[in-house]
Design a protein around this motif. Structure first.
Motif, PDB file in Angstrom:
ATOM      1  N   GLY A   1     111.740  17.475  -2.035  1.00 53.33           N
ATOM      2  CA  GLY A   1     111.401  18.819  -2.495  1.00 53.33           C
ATOM      3  C   GLY A   1     110.633  18.819  -3.800  1.00 53.33           C
ATOM      4  N   GLY A   2     109.551  19.589  -3.821  1.00 53.43           N
ATOM      5  CA  GLY A   2     108.726  19.694  -5.021  1.00 53.43           C
ATOM      6  C   GLY A   2     108.768  21.074  -5.642  1.00 53.43           C
ATOM      7  N   GLY A   3     109.890  21.780  -5.472  1.00 53.36           N
ATOM      8  CA  GLY A   3     110.081  23.063  -6.133  1.00 53.36           C
ATOM      9  C   GLY A   3     110.500  22.875  -7.585  1.00 53.36           C
ATOM     10  N   PRO A   4     111.008  23.926  -8.234  1.00 49.60           N
ATOM     11  CA  PRO A   4     111.345  23.833  -9.658  1.00 49.60           C
ATOM     12  C   PRO A   4     112.292  22.684 -10.001  1.00 49.60           C
ATOM     13  N   ILE A   5     113.336  22.468  -9.197  1.00 51.19           N
ATOM     14  CA  ILE A   5     114.277  21.388  -9.514  1.00 51.19           C
ATOM     15  C   ILE A   5     113.667  20.031  -9.207  1.00 51.19           C
ATOM     16  N   GLY A   6     112.957  19.919  -8.092  1.00 54.90           N
ATOM     17  CA  GLY A   6     112.301  18.650  -7.778  1.00 54.90           C
ATOM     18  C   GLY A   6     111.305  18.255  -8.855  1.00 54.90           C
TER      19      GLY A   6
ATOM     20  N   MET B   1     100.310  22.991  -2.446  1.00 51.30           N
ATOM     21  CA  MET B   1     100.297  23.223  -3.888  1.00 51.30           C
ATOM     22  C   MET B   1     101.370  22.411  -4.588  1.00 51.30           C
ATOM     23  N   ARG B   2     102.567  22.380  -4.009  1.00 48.59           N
ATOM     24  CA  ARG B   2     103.652  21.638  -4.652  1.00 48.59           C
ATOM     25  C   ARG B   2     103.412  20.136  -4.597  1.00 48.59           C
TER      26      ARG B   2
ATOM     27  N   ARG C   1     100.432  18.862  -4.970  1.00 51.12           N
ATOM     28  CA  ARG C   1      99.519  18.665  -6.098  1.00 51.12           C
ATOM     29  C   ARG C   1     100.275  18.659  -7.424  1.00 51.12           C
ATOM     30  N   TYR C   2     101.222  19.594  -7.560  1.00 51.37           N
ATOM     31  CA  TYR C   2     102.032  19.631  -8.767  1.00 51.37           C
ATOM     32  C   TYR C   2     102.832  18.341  -8.936  1.00 51.37           C
ATOM     33  N   ALA C   3     103.429  17.857  -7.864  1.00 51.67           N
ATOM     34  CA  ALA C   3     104.247  16.645  -7.949  1.00 51.67           C
ATOM     35  C   ALA C   3     103.423  15.478  -8.484  1.00 51.67           C
ATOM     36  N   LYS C   4     102.200  15.363  -7.986  1.00 55.66           N
ATOM     37  CA  LYS C   4     101.323  14.276  -8.448  1.00 55.66           C
ATOM     38  C   LYS C   4     100.958  14.470  -9.922  1.00 55.66           C
ATOM     39  N   GLU C   5     100.621  15.697 -10.267  1.00 52.78           N
ATOM     40  CA  GLU C   5     100.232  15.998 -11.641  1.00 52.78           C
ATOM     41  C   GLU C   5     101.381  15.784 -12.618  1.00 52.78           C
ATOM     42  N   PHE C   6     102.602  16.063 -12.160  1.00 53.60           N
ATOM     43  CA  PHE C   6     103.766  15.947 -13.036  1.00 53.60           C
ATOM     44  C   PHE C   6     104.259  14.513 -13.187  1.00 53.60           C
ATOM     45  N   GLY C   7     103.726  13.580 -12.409  1.00 52.64           N
ATOM     46  CA  GLY C   7     104.080  12.184 -12.636  1.00 52.64           C
ATOM     47  C   GLY C   7     104.557  11.396 -11.444  1.00 52.64           C
ATOM     48  N   ALA C   8     104.573  11.989 -10.242  1.00 56.79           N
ATOM     49  CA  ALA C   8     104.960  11.218  -9.062  1.00 56.79           C
ATOM     50  C   ALA C   8     103.900  10.160  -8.766  1.00 56.79           C
ATOM     51  N   HIS C   9     104.343   8.971  -8.430  1.00 53.46           N
ATOM     52  CA  HIS C   9     103.406   7.894  -8.103  1.00 53.46           C
ATOM     53  C   HIS C   9     102.912   7.989  -6.663  1.00 53.46           C
ATOM     54  N   HIS C  10     103.745   8.507  -5.787  1.00 54.06           N
ATOM     55  CA  HIS C  10     103.384   8.674  -4.384  1.00 54.06           C
ATOM     56  C   HIS C  10     103.949  10.008  -3.905  1.00 54.06           C
ATOM     57  N   VAL C  11     103.140  10.784  -3.190  1.00 45.16           N
ATOM     58  CA  VAL C  11     103.583  12.060  -2.628  1.00 45.16           C
ATOM     59  C   VAL C  11     103.388  12.006  -1.115  1.00 45.16           C
ATOM     60  N   LEU C  12     104.497  12.164  -0.385  1.00 47.00           N
ATOM     61  CA  LEU C  12     104.484  12.050   1.070  1.00 47.00           C
ATOM     62  C   LEU C  12     104.721  13.416   1.706  1.00 47.00           C
ATOM     63  N   ASP C  13     104.196  13.570   2.928  1.00 39.98           N
ATOM     64  CA  ASP C  13     104.390  14.800   3.690  1.00 39.98           C
ATOM     65  C   ASP C  13     105.283  14.483   4.880  1.00 39.98           C
TER      66      ASP C  13
ATOM     67  N   ASN D   1     102.933  29.022  -3.269  1.00 39.82           N
ATOM     68  CA  ASN D   1     102.063  29.118  -4.442  1.00 39.82           C
ATOM     69  C   ASN D   1     102.812  29.442  -5.728  1.00 39.82           C
ATOM     70  N   GLN D   2     104.140  29.459  -5.660  1.00 32.27           N
ATOM     71  CA  GLN D   2     104.932  29.758  -6.849  1.00 32.27           C
ATOM     72  C   GLN D   2     105.889  28.612  -7.158  1.00 32.27           C
ATOM     73  N   VAL D   3     106.042  28.326  -8.441  1.00 29.05           N
ATOM     74  CA  VAL D   3     107.073  27.387  -8.891  1.00 29.05           C
ATOM     75  C   VAL D   3     108.110  28.161  -9.689  1.00 29.05           C
ATOM     76  N   LYS D   4     107.729  28.647 -10.854  1.00 30.80           N
ATOM     77  CA  LYS D   4     108.683  29.392 -11.683  1.00 30.80           C
ATOM     78  C   LYS D   4     108.041  30.706 -12.142  1.00 30.80           C
ATOM     79  N   ILE D   5     108.658  31.802 -11.732  1.00 30.80           N
ATOM     80  CA  ILE D   5     108.235  33.132 -12.169  1.00 30.80           C
ATOM     81  C   ILE D   5     109.111  33.543 -13.348  1.00 30.80           C
ATOM     82  N   LEU D   6     108.455  33.893 -14.464  1.00 34.78           N
ATOM     83  CA  LEU D   6     109.195  34.345 -15.643  1.00 34.78           C
ATOM     84  C   LEU D   6     109.072  35.861 -15.795  1.00 34.78           C
TER      85      LEU D   6
END
Length: 380
Positions: free
Chosen positions: A203-208, A231-232, A234-246, A368-373
């Motif tokens: 999971g690549g949501g807020p907690i992931g 989108m998530r 892309r975020y996972a890769k940007e946040f530091g994941a070395h590999h992102v699988l589907d 398209n959403q991660v964290k709504i404030l």
């Protein structure tokens, strides 16, 4: 005489705060798909308490689950500590500014301080609490879910032990992310993680995404994420994941073995809570690997113990955070170890937009959403 919770030198009355004759706006949960912006009495600040003007409040997955199918976490009979039941003010991921100090509050706080709130409510007397495991309290609850008000309001009163001052370089918007980041920080702390480990996150949501950041802050050698949303991913890769699988395209088990010395990963962190992910994660573990469940499951899952037994794997559950986790996260944001966290904020709305712009957006536009404030008060 109301019962009290002993916390260090402070006693906190186990009941809702007394109210004044002034009113305020608050988002109240009445039941399934029933959130209302209402005028309710403004709370008074009692002894050992701190009154706060909330600034920003995040909408959590737990809030969303309550809205879609609750009440389940929110009490329908009086909570044993707060004495409250639905309808309740929502919001447990929030920051704000101190507006009043109750009698007996330590001099480390002053009016005008920028703070965030650790929302766990605990009795301080059960066996778990006596061992310092406030997150495992036999009667625990959360501000914003179990009573004592919440961050989706114009004013809130919290016990001193729940309030954390912010460094000058940590904004009030980012401070509303401390709570979900602390969930991930605690999960990594509680696990047998070592920097040399290979790790799979479901999971690549807020907690992931928070788990990625916590692992990255500790120098994890290899972070693998399983996520469907483009989108998530892309975020996972940007946040530091070395590999992102589907998982709809990749053989997660085979790829994890391939990426981790042919043996499988050392740790899996489940931030998704779906059957297919659990099945894949357990099989992706190497011998004596550990599966860490963070997710709150909506329904029972199927589980075959032999998948653990024959290779001596471990399944562990983690719940929220313990004392110390909030301060460690605040420090890590301040010194740059959690430098990516602000990018989790994908939308900002007002208190009067919570239903349509917040909860319904998370349902209809989840990918398209991660964290709504939510901007809780216009006074800051």
């Amino acid at each position: 005489m109301p019962a009290t919770t002993q916390d260090g030198d402070h006693e906190v009355e186990n009941r809702s705060a007394p109210t004044s004759d002034r009113t305020m706006k608050a988002v109240r949960f009445h039941g399934k798909e029933d959130l209302r912006l209402e005028d309710i009495p403004e709370p008074k600040c009692g002894a050992g308490q701190i009154k706060i003007i909330p600034a920003w409040c995040g909408i959590c997955g737990s809030d969303l689950h309550e809205y879609i199918g609750g009440p389940s976490i929110c009490p329908t009979t009086p909570h044993p500590i707060t004495g409250e039941s639905v309808p309740l003010t929502f919001g447990h991921e929030f920051s704000g500014v101190i507006e009043e100090l109750g009698e007996g509050v330590s001099d480390k706080f002053k009016v005008g301080d920028r703070v965030c709130v650790q929302p766990i409510i605990y009795d301080g007397t059960c066996g778990a609490c006596q061992e310092g495991l406030i997150n495992c309290c036999n009667q625990n609850g959360f501000m914003g879910l179990s009573g004592w008000g919440g961050g989706l309001s114009e004013h809130v009163v919290a016990p001193e032990y729940a309030v954390y001052k912010l460094p000058d370089n940590v904004g009030l918007d980012v401070a509303a992310l401390v709570e979900p980041l602390a969930v991930a920080w605690h999960a990594v702390n509680a696990s047998p993680f070592k920097p040399s480990d290979s790790v799979l996150i479901l999971g690549g949501g807020p907690i992931g995404l928070s788990v990625i950041q916590a692992l990255r802050a500790r120098g994890c050698r290899q972070i693998i994420v399983s996520e469907v949303s483009a989108m998530r991913k892309r975020y996972a890769k940007e946040f530091g994941a070395h590999h992102v699988l589907d998982p709809t395209k990749d053989d997660i088990v085979a790829r994890c073995r391939e990426l981790a010395d042919g043996q499988g990963v050392n740790l899996t962190f489940d931030a998704a809570g779906v059957q297919a992910g659990l099945d894949q994660a357990v099989l992706a573990l190497r011998a004596r690997g550990t599966h860490v469940n963070i997710a709150i499951w909506e329904k029972r899952c199927n589980f075959f113990p032999n998948d653990l037994v024959f290779r001596e794997k471990t399944y562990m559950g983690v719940a929220t955070y313990v004392k110390g986790d909030f301060q460690e996260v605040i420090d890590a944001i301040s010194d740059g170890r959690l430098d990516m966290c602000k990018k989790m904020i994908t939308k900002r709305i007002g208190l009067d937009e919570v239903v349509e712009g917040g909860f319904k957006a998370l349902i209809k536009d989840k990918d398209n959403q991660v964290k709504i404030l939510v901007r809780s008060s216009g006074e800051i």
